[in-house]
Design a protein around this motif. Structure first.
Motif, mmCIF file in Angstrom:
data_model
loop_
_atom_site.group_PDB
_atom_site.id
_atom_site.type_symbol
_atom_site.label_atom_id
_atom_site.label_comp_id
_atom_site.label_asym_id
_atom_site.label_seq_id
_atom_site.Cartn_x
_atom_site.Cartn_y
_atom_site.Cartn_z
ATOM 1 N N ARG A 102 20.248 30.750 2.703
ATOM 2 C CA ARG A 102 20.720 30.783 1.306
ATOM 3 C C ARG A 102 21.820 29.757 1.049
ATOM 4 O O ARG A 102 22.330 29.668 -0.066
ATOM 5 N N ASP A 133 9.812 35.004 0.460
ATOM 6 C CA ASP A 133 10.378 35.437 -0.811
ATOM 7 C C ASP A 133 9.924 34.484 -1.916
ATOM 8 O O ASP A 133 10.187 33.278 -1.858
ATOM 9 N N ALA A 162 12.479 32.195 -3.416
ATOM 10 C CA ALA A 162 12.926 31.067 -2.590
ATOM 11 C C ALA A 162 12.127 29.803 -2.877
ATOM 12 O O ALA A 162 12.620 28.691 -2.689
#
Length: 287
Positions: free
Chosen positions: A202, A229, A232
């Motif tokens: 992240r 994800d 993402a």
């Protein structure tokens, strides 16, 4: 050592007599900020205080100090029509002999500044990777080029940090906080593995992959199928360096990708500092 510390060491070794020129005060608009320094010897320079008439004046004065044997002086320079510049500000410049203490201070300063530069990892040393590495080596980043092929890495200039790694995706896991990742390998499957690791972090200002819209669609499907994800995927720049031009020459892709990378890094740094910067007018997002 980084390229900058290597250059500084070479300057010190080749120039026993040098004048340290530092911006001690900056009022109004100026090409460089307070604390910026430049070293001037009889025939060589290290660094810049902004170029133009200001720098020319300071270089000339520093060399006069060397010739006359004077140890130090100061200048107060208006950056206006008087010297043929239009910045509109005013700077104070200190000039002093770069003795052993000054050299040690500058070495520590440059080393600390280089250590604080944002890390950028380029995965792949093929045509695009080599072109990109040579551009990034000129910019304020800590560059590392990763490839599984030693023969490709050997084609890079010697001052670039180049590492042969059997499992490049593992490098992503151990990279420092705030690292950016550019994926330009010769193997699509390897590209996907590296991108999967990078998007799992992240803290990365930039994650980019060379390719096409078709490759992006395939990666999206694969990534989601692997349990990735969906949010993402919005952080992935693919294709890199297109900017709407559609130019596939490696050097052009590399130049535009380097701009993308610096914009993303600059945005992240501004966010950390709480600054508010506008969205760029162009398409440097690369999406």
């Amino acid at each position: 050592m980084t390229a900058r510390t290597t250059e500084l060491a070479a300057f010190f070794a080749a120039n026993t007599d040098a004048i340290l020129c530092e911006l001690t005060s900056v009022r109004g608009s100026s090409p460089r900020s307070q604390g910026t320094f430049m070293l001037v010897s009889r025939t060589a320079l290290f660094g810049t205080i902004g170029g133009g008439a200001l720098e020319y004046m300071v270089i000339e004065h520093a060399r006069r100090l060397i010739v006359s044997g004077r140890a130090e002086d100061a200048m107060d320079v208006p950056l206006g029509p008087e010297i043929g510049q239009c910045c509109g500000g005013r700077v104070g410049v200190s000039l002093g002999y770069a003795d052993a203490a000054a050299r040690a201070r500058l070495w520590a300063q440059v080393s600390a500044e280089d250590a604080a530069l944002p890390p950028v990892y380029v995965f792949g040393a093929g045509h695009v990777g080599r072109a990109l590495a040579q551009i990034l080596a000129l910019l304020p980043v800590r560059l590392t080029v990763i490839d599984t092929r030693q023969e490709e890495l050997a084609l890079l200039p010697g001052h670039i940090d180049a590492r042969a790694v059997a499992m490049p995706e593992a490098v992503v896991r151990s990279a420092p906080s705030g690292s950016s990742f550019v994926i330009v390998t010769h193997d699509h499957a390897l590209d996907f593995l590296i991108a999967q690791e990078a998007l799992g972090r992240r803290d990365s200002p930039y994650v980019g992959m060379v390719g096409s819209r078709t490759k992006r669609a395939r990666f999206n499907n694969w990534f989601l199928g692997e349990g990735g994800d969906a949010a993402a995927l919005g952080r992935l720049v693919l294709p890199i360096g297109q900017q709407g031009l559609g130019d596939k020459r490696p050097e052009v892709i590399a130049a535009l990708a380097a701009a993308e990378i610096m914009v993303h890094i600059g945005r992240r740094e501004a966010e950390i500092m709480g600054a508010n910067i506008p969205e760029p007018l162009g398409v440097v997002n690369g999406r």
